[in-house]
Design a protein around this motif. Structure first.
Motif, PDB file in Angstrom:
ATOM      1  N   ASN A1181       0.813  -1.219   0.000  1.00 42.82           N
ATOM      2  CA  ASN A1181       0.000   0.000   0.000  1.00 42.82           C
ATOM      3  C   ASN A1181       0.841   1.262   0.000  1.00 42.82           C
ATOM      4  N   VAL A1182       2.021   1.204   0.607  1.00 47.32           N
ATOM      5  CA  VAL A1182       2.839   2.415   0.754  1.00 47.32           C
ATOM      6  C   VAL A1182       3.941   2.498  -0.283  1.00 47.32           C
ATOM      7  N   GLU A1183       3.867   1.674  -1.319  1.00 45.74           N
ATOM      8  CA  GLU A1183       4.863   1.771  -2.374  1.00 45.74           C
ATOM      9  C   GLU A1183       4.651   3.012  -3.230  1.00 45.74           C
ATOM     10  N   ALA A1184       3.450   3.496  -3.278  1.00 42.76           N
ATOM     11  CA  ALA A1184       3.153   4.705  -4.042  1.00 42.76           C
ATOM     12  C   ALA A1184       2.045   5.461  -3.334  1.00 42.76           C
ATOM     13  N   SER A1185       2.091   6.779  -3.437  1.00 39.50           N
ATOM     14  CA  SER A1185       1.084   7.602  -2.755  1.00 39.50           C
ATOM     15  C   SER A1185      -0.296   7.412  -3.342  1.00 39.50           C
ATOM     16  N   SER A1186      -0.370   6.920  -4.573  1.00 41.61           N
ATOM     17  CA  SER A1186      -1.676   6.706  -5.179  1.00 41.61           C
ATOM     18  C   SER A1186      -2.400   5.504  -4.599  1.00 41.61           C
ATOM     19  N   ASN A1187      -1.701   4.662  -3.851  1.00 47.44           N
ATOM     20  CA  ASN A1187      -2.326   3.471  -3.272  1.00 47.44           C
ATOM     21  C   ASN A1187      -3.064   3.762  -1.969  1.00 47.44           C
ATOM     22  N   VAL A1188      -2.899   4.951  -1.424  1.00 47.91           N
ATOM     23  CA  VAL A1188      -3.508   5.274  -0.138  1.00 47.91           C
ATOM     24  C   VAL A1188      -4.431   6.459  -0.317  1.00 47.91           C
ATOM     25  N   GLN A1189      -5.295   6.632   0.639  1.00 49.31           N
ATOM     26  CA  GLN A1189      -6.212   7.760   0.615  1.00 49.31           C
ATOM     27  C   GLN A1189      -5.471   9.071   0.891  1.00 49.31           C
ATOM     28  N   PRO A1190      -5.880  10.154   0.301  1.00 50.71           N
ATOM     29  CA  PRO A1190      -5.227  11.440   0.613  1.00 50.71           C
ATOM     30  C   PRO A1190      -5.342  11.815   2.086  1.00 50.71           C
ATOM     31  N   HIS A1191      -6.400  11.362   2.749  1.00 49.87           N
ATOM     32  CA  HIS A1191      -6.545  11.686   4.165  1.00 49.87           C
ATOM     33  C   HIS A1191      -5.445  11.019   4.988  1.00 49.87           C
ATOM     34  N   PHE A1192      -4.982   9.865   4.542  1.00 56.68           N
ATOM     35  CA  PHE A1192      -3.900   9.198   5.263  1.00 56.68           C
ATOM     36  C   PHE A1192      -2.610  10.002   5.156  1.00 56.68           C
ATOM     37  N   LEU A1193      -2.324  10.515   3.952  1.00 59.93           N
ATOM     38  CA  LEU A1193      -1.140  11.359   3.797  1.00 59.93           C
ATOM     39  C   LEU A1193      -1.272  12.645   4.604  1.00 59.93           C
ATOM     40  N   GLU A1194      -2.471  13.170   4.635  1.00 57.76           N
ATOM     41  CA  GLU A1194      -2.695  14.372   5.449  1.00 57.76           C
ATOM     42  C   GLU A1194      -2.471  14.081   6.930  1.00 57.76           C
ATOM     43  N   PHE A1195      -2.892  12.908   7.344  1.00 57.30           N
ATOM     44  CA  PHE A1195      -2.662  12.515   8.734  1.00 57.30           C
ATOM     45  C   PHE A1195      -1.173  12.401   9.033  1.00 57.30           C
ATOM     46  N   LEU A1196      -0.411  11.796   8.113  1.00 55.42           N
ATOM     47  CA  LEU A1196       1.026  11.669   8.343  1.00 55.42           C
ATOM     48  C   LEU A1196       1.699  13.038   8.427  1.00 55.42           C
TER      49      LEU A1196
END
Length: 1238
Positions: A1181-1196
């Motif tokens: 899931n974390v191999e590319a940012s497109s595999n995760v929700q944008p909210h997860f990146l915002e959380f990080l």
């Protein structure tokens, strides 16, 4: 469920199996026959022989005739032993199905089912109430019940017909004794618990061995509904249904589901041989055998059963007021509470959050209110009592009695002395979480929703002021689910249709049961899973329950309000649709609870600390709403209001208008809170609200400033929502000046902006830090942490407020250090260390404060106090004690280290933080390898460093060779790497005799020239020097003077020649010397001044120095005293030289450098999608940012800032590559990794 089946009431009514042929004869005939026939049978059974004698009855005819006599004998008065003998004989004969004996007639042994069916019908006569010798009748009834209980337990060949007769027998004797109104001290009151217990136990056994047909279930349900005015009915039902639920959950949800533990006594009610299907069918039928438990809150339903009406019609001329004093009806509030408690137990069992009780009562769910008792008052202090529920205890119920001479209100307030909340958990225990595999909310509400919603609105008025009608009793949610219960309607017409009962006398007693239902509903909705859908009908009814329960008007219901608050901490975190419509009601409730220091109106129902803790949890959930939604308007307004503005318009208002009320509640809670755990939560919330406000203002969100006018327009003296509807309690005095306004009136003036809120927070925390919070370690640490967080808030406030924070921390340190020696402990020193750390944060974030002399002086005095244990100048003493005169006696070495760290912060970090490498590493990243790499001297190596240890705690690495970048005329310089407790630091030192500014203007070192002579200055006098003073010539001669002749008197010609010759030579010599002097003067005049040959010149500056010796000597480390070992001490000398040529020396130095220079934590965050189970799927899931929700990146990104571990100078996730700039090259592994740093 059984609408298409007929009941067995007609069968029971027409059955004459309990009558005898002797009833046709005169009474004396039957009595004489019974006495004569039964006595020999009874005496034979009670004869003290080793073996029972053989029965005298041999044939069926004899047995049947004798049974007719015994049947009549069971109806006789209790004088004598006839009835006792009859009971003895029958209880002996019914054991034919268990263990046949010689005393049992052979016909009975051959056909036991046939005769036992007749015996059971005859034994009904034992339970017919008698007016005399009630004690004897109770003993006989208990004997029969024990025999019947043993028969059902141990019999293995009982026929279905016998089981059915046995069940009807138990139903009929229960209905005979329990259907009528309870008489104080009567047989029904004494036998109720045993009767119901045996009935339910035998019924469960029958379900296992011979499942009852629907007519029997329907008959039992209708009969049990007539017995509900006995508390034993509800209690025994709770035991049985809880035991069934425990078995049901075990095979329904599997072994991973939290077990629903019940006492062994209750678990034994369920036969072990009962299969899963039977458990399921029995559980559902037993759940509804009590009918609708909400009927217990309606005396008009309980008091209009046939037996009640029959007794009422038999009594003539009795006023209604006396009929209202039925003790059973006065106990309905407690019975209603126990019924709701039983339902609540079941709900918690399905949620997986129940905990076992120590006694035999059903398990008590968490977060419970106490039902006020009518037993003796408990004299144990409330805070010394264990919080356990006593209202469902069997022994308590047996001995409890209701005083009918006092009003219910007096009973409630006089006996409710146990503040009970969360009976199964202490203050330190965490709340149990619902099981992950719990059923959906809709499923639970389909089972219990109708009862709970009806119970939660008992005796409530709706918005329009009309009592509940049938439309509000139930809401149909699905076509296959019937939520309506006909008997639960409490409309005004139904309540007023009876001339016997006045509902107005009862409603305030039902608060406990209503509160239990409200709390259960809150726990159900708080268990909602992510993405779970809840029917709108359930949500709307739940919100109606909340609106009614959170009323704070004249009819506030404190138990219901407390129950909702206790069970709703995670309510606003469950993403319920439309939950924001009840936000104003919760805010109004919090304004009642949190600013109230005593909570005197809630103490009789709940533990105030638990209530305040739950309120704080809810407040923490509400605080982000104004900032999150901002100017979003609420279009849905319950009762036309969304704020506390009494003017109340239908115009939508914004969430931001609630901010001021929430902040005021937060400040008021901090003012009144005394529990350490609660205080810590409030302090954390205060830091969050300040940071959020500052962040919004910093990002240019000016809407908040505009909305301040809206917030100021709301009345600061009205903190509640005045509504026309209210609870069902007695009217209380309107609180025109509630504690919320009394405490918060002055606070609202400065909390509209982030700066004002920051200033108010600093004032409040610093004031309490040096007063109430000083002795408490946990609160002190939390307050210091809050102050540290406030120091980092980028909001412009007056320097006086910043100095106030620093000064309060200094005052706190002085107080803690000055406490008596017995109070000094590790905890106390931890508090002092935390205060020093807080001081460092403030100085680092605001270094300009030390530009003020008074602030700098105060800080340095505190540092001196921490290092040496005392100040050089105390207010009591005018004289100053110098450093050399003081005896070092710090509070502890930890305190000393913290003070030295503060001094290091002042000397090294202020004005220089963050360093060029960034805030990840406050220490220098330069080490020996770095210096060698970047120096321009090829002869420098790691062995060029000289290593010393100072005071057994600091390692100095000194490089005396210049690095090649000095000026042409250098001063003594040295490069030092200092490794100490504060980390690694690199210093380049140079010995300078002139100030830095003067040295900057000086090009090179040139000594001052001799000044030019000035011969024309002053007056030159020609003075003739005499060998003797002039006064000598004035002295007259004496004869002695004349005794020596003059030269001319003795001169001859020969002497004259010699004299002339000498005179001529002297003249020439004078002339020669005069010429020589003149020549020398001419030559001197021609020479430069001063004479370079004879002039004194200073030596040239030295080019080579022993800089290490100079440094150590100048700082006082290199002396004879420093090199000596201390006397009577194991410590080494203050200065020790290390040999760097020892093998492994530089490896040890490298290991030392791997120690972190600041605290760090490593947290691994995995992104897992629904349905993923393997590690490969999760890691992909974390191999590319497109595999995760944008909210997860915002959380990080909200956790800190991303860094590249290949070049990051701080913590990189592995100790070997952290805190260094020399480890990772361009091609080494790890370059380009992603890390979040905070």
């Amino acid at each position: 469920m059984y609408s298409e089946w007929r009941t067995l009431h007609l069968v029971l009514k027409n059955d004459q199996g309990h009558t005898s042929v002797l009833h046709s004869y005169p009474e004396n005939v039957g009595r004489d026959v019974a006495n004569a026939v039964v006595r020999p049978l009874g005496q034979a059974l009670n004869a003290p022989t080793t073996a029972a004698s053989e029965s005298i009855l041999k044939t069926d005819k004899q047995v049947k005739w004798t049974m007719e006599v015994i049947c009549y004998g069971l109806t006789l008065p209790l004088e004598g032993d006839t009835v006792k003998y009859c009971v003895d004989v029958y209880t002996d004969w019914i054991m034919a199905l268990v263990s046949p004996k010689d005393s049992i007639p052979q016909p009975v042994i051959r056909e036991p089912n046939k005769y036992i069916q007749i015996i059971l019908k005859h034994l009904q006569n034992v339970f017919v109430p008698r007016q005399e010798q009630i004690g004897n009748q109770i003993r006989l009834c208990l004997q029969v019940l024990r025999s019947v209980q043993k028969l059902a337990r141990d019999s293995t060949n009982m026929a279905r017909e016998t089981w059915e007769v046995l069940l009807l027998f138990l139903l009929q004797i229960n209905d005979t004794l329990l259907a009528a109104p309870t008489v104080s001290g009567g047989i029904a009151e004494s036998l109720a618990d045993k009767l119901i217990g045996v009935l339910f136990e035998v019924w469960l056994l029958a379900c296992t061995r011979c499942f009852p047909t629907p007519p029997y279930w329907k008959t039992a349900k209708e009969m049990v509904a007539n017995w509900r005015h006995h508390s034993a009915v509800v209690e025994q039902w709770s035991k049985a249904i809880c035991a069934l639920t425990s078995r049901l959950l075990r095979f329904t949800y599997g072994p991973s589901f939290p077990p629903f533990k019940v006492p062994e006594e209750d678990a034994s009610l369920i036969p072990t041989e009962m299969d899963n299907e039977c458990v399921t069918q029995t559980w559902f039928r037993f759940l509804h055998i009590l009918s609708n438990p909400v009927d217990l809150s309606n005396p008009s339903i309980i008091g209009t059963t046939p037996k009640f009406q029959e007794q009422f019609l038999n009594v003539s001329g009795v006023p209604n007021q006396e009929l209202n004093q039925y003790s059973c009806l006065k106990q309905l509030p407690q019975i209603f509470f126990r019924a709701m408690r039983g339902v609540s137990c079941l709900v918690d069992a399905f949620l997986g959050i129940s905990r076992p009780r120590a006694d035999s009562a059903p398990p008590t769910p968490v977060n419970r209110l106490s039902m006020p008792q009518t037993t003796a008052t408990n004299t144990t202090p409330p805070h010394s009592r264990r919080h356990r529920t006593v209202t469902v205890n069997k022994t308590t119920m047996k001995t409890s009695s209701v005083n009918t001479t006092h009003s219910t209100k007096v009973q409630q307030h006089a006996t409710s002395t146990s503040p009970l909340s969360s009976p199964n958990q202490t203050n330190s225990e965490p709340r149990p979480l619902p099981a992950p595999t719990r059923p959906k909310v809709n499923s639970i509400l389909n089972l219990f929703g109708s009862w709970l919603f009806d119970a939660a609105l008992v005796h409530c008025k709706l918005q329009n002021g009309v009592n509940r009608d049938s439309s509000m009793t139930a809401i149909a949610t699905q076509a296959t689910v019937e939520l309506r219960r006909k008997g639960s309607q409490l409309s005004t017409d139904t309540m007023g249709s009876s001339t016997v009962f006045d509902a107005n006398e009862f409603p305030e007693n039902y608060e406990a049961g209503r509160a239990e239902a409200c709390g259960t509903l809150c726990r159900i909705f708080c268990s909602k899973k992510t993405g779970e859908e809840i029917l709108s009908a359930y949500l709307s009814r739940f919100y109606m329950v909340l609106v009614q329960g959170l009323q704070i008007g004249d009819f506030i219901c404190h138990p219901v309000l407390a129950s909702i608050i206790l069970n709703s901490p995670p309510l606003f975190c469950c993403d319920l649709k439309g939950i924001n419509v009840v936000v104003p009601y919760f805010i109004s409730a919090l304004e009642i609870i949190l600013p109230d220091r005593e909570l005197s109106k809630f103490k009789s129902y709940v533990n105030p600390t638990e209530l305040r803790r739950s309120s704080i949890h809810i407040l923490l959930s509400l605080l982000p709403l104004p900032h999150h939604f901002g100017i979003v308007k609420s279009e849905v307004l319950l009762e036309g209001k969304f704020s506390n503005d009494d003017a109340g318009s239908d115009k939508p208002v914004t969430f931001l208008s609630l901010k001021l009320r929430l902040v005021n509640i937060l400040i008021g809670a901090l003012q009144t809170e005394t529990d350490p755990n609660n205080t810590q939560m409030i302090l954390g919330a205060m830091l969050n609200i300040v940071q959020d406000s500052a962040f919004l203002e910093a990002t240019g969100n000016q809407v908040e400033m505009i909305e301040n006018n809206v917030m100021k327009s709301h009345s600061r003296t009205n903190s509640g929502i005045s509504t026309a509807s209210g609870g069902s309690t007695e009217p209380t005095t309107p609180d025109s000046e509630r504690p919320a306004q009394a405490l918060l009136r002055d606070y609202a003036l400065h909390t509209d902006t982030a700066a004002g809120l920051l200033m108010r927070s600093i004032h409040l925390v610093t004031q309490r830090l040096n007063s109430q919070w000083r002795p408490d370690m946990s609160i002190s640490l939390a307050a210091l942490e809050l102050l540290s967080g406030l120091a980092k808030v980028k909001v412009g406030i007056d320097s006086t407020d910043r100095k106030r924070a620093v000064s309060s921390v200094c005052t706190y340190i002085v107080y803690q250090c000055s406490r008596p020696a017995p109070h000094h402990s590790r905890d106390l020193h931890s508090m002092i260390v935390a205060a020093f750390q807080c001081l460092c944060v403030w100085l680092t974030e605001h270094p300009d404060m030390l530009n003020e002399k008074d602030c700098l002086k105060e800080v340095l005095e505190i540092v001196e106090l921490g290092i040496s244990g005392s100040k050089s100048k105390n207010p009591e003493q005018q004289e100053v004690r110098f450093k050399g005169d003081k005896e070092h006696n710090p509070a502890s070495m930890r305190v000393k280290d913290a003070a030295e760290a503060t001094l290091t912060c002042i000397m090294q970090l202020l004005g220089a933080f963050p360093p060029p490498s960034g805030p990840a590493s406050p220490c220098s990243l330069v080490n020996e390898t770095t210096l060698i790499t970047y120096s321009r001297l090829p002869t420098v190596s790691k062995f060029s460093f000289r290593y010393f240890v100072l005071d057994n705690s600091v390692i100095l690495a000194m490089l005396e060779q210049p690095l090649g970048n000095e000026q042409s005329n250098p001063s003594p310089s040295i490069t030092v790497l200092i490794r100490g407790m504060s980390g690694r630091h690199a210093w380049a030192m140079q010995l300078c005799h002139l100030p830095r500014v003067a040295r900057a203007n000086q090009r090179m070192f040139i000594p001052e020239a001799r000044p030019e002579p000035k011969n024309d200055v002053g007056i030159k006098y020609n003075v003739k020097h005499r060998p003797f003073p002039e006064e000598v010539d004035k002295i007259p001669f004496v004869k002695a003077d004349l005794s020596i002749p003059d030269l001319h008197e003795i001169v001859t010609e020969e002497l004259e020649l010699r004299h002339e010759k000498l005179k001529h030579g002297m003249t020439k010599q004078i002339a020669y010397e005069a010429g020589l002097d003149h020549m020398k003067e001419e030559e001197f005049k021609k020479k430069s001044y001063p004479d370079p040959v004879t002039e004194c010149k200073p030596p040239p500056p030295a080019q080579e120095f022993q800089t290490a010796r100079l440094l150590l000597s100048h700082f006082g480390f290199l002396s004879l005293e420093a090199l000596k070992e201390p006397v009577n001490s194991r410590l080494p000398p203050h200065l020790i030289a290390l040999d760097s040529h020892i093998p492994g020396f530089f490896d040890d130095i490298g290991y030392l450098d791997l120690l972190p220079c600041r605290p760090f934590d490593t947290v691994f965050i995995f992104y897992m999608k629904a349905g993923q189970k393997t590690s490969q799927e999760i890691l992909k899931n974390v191999e590319a940012s497109s595999n995760v929700q944008p909210h997860f990146l915002e959380f990080l990104l909200s956790l800190g800032w991303p860094v590249d571990v290949g070049t990051h100078p701080g913590w990189t996730g592995h100790v070997s590559t952290s805190w260094s700039i020399n480890c990772i090259g361009e091609n080494e592994q790890g370059h380009g990794m992603f890390e979040i740093t905070w």
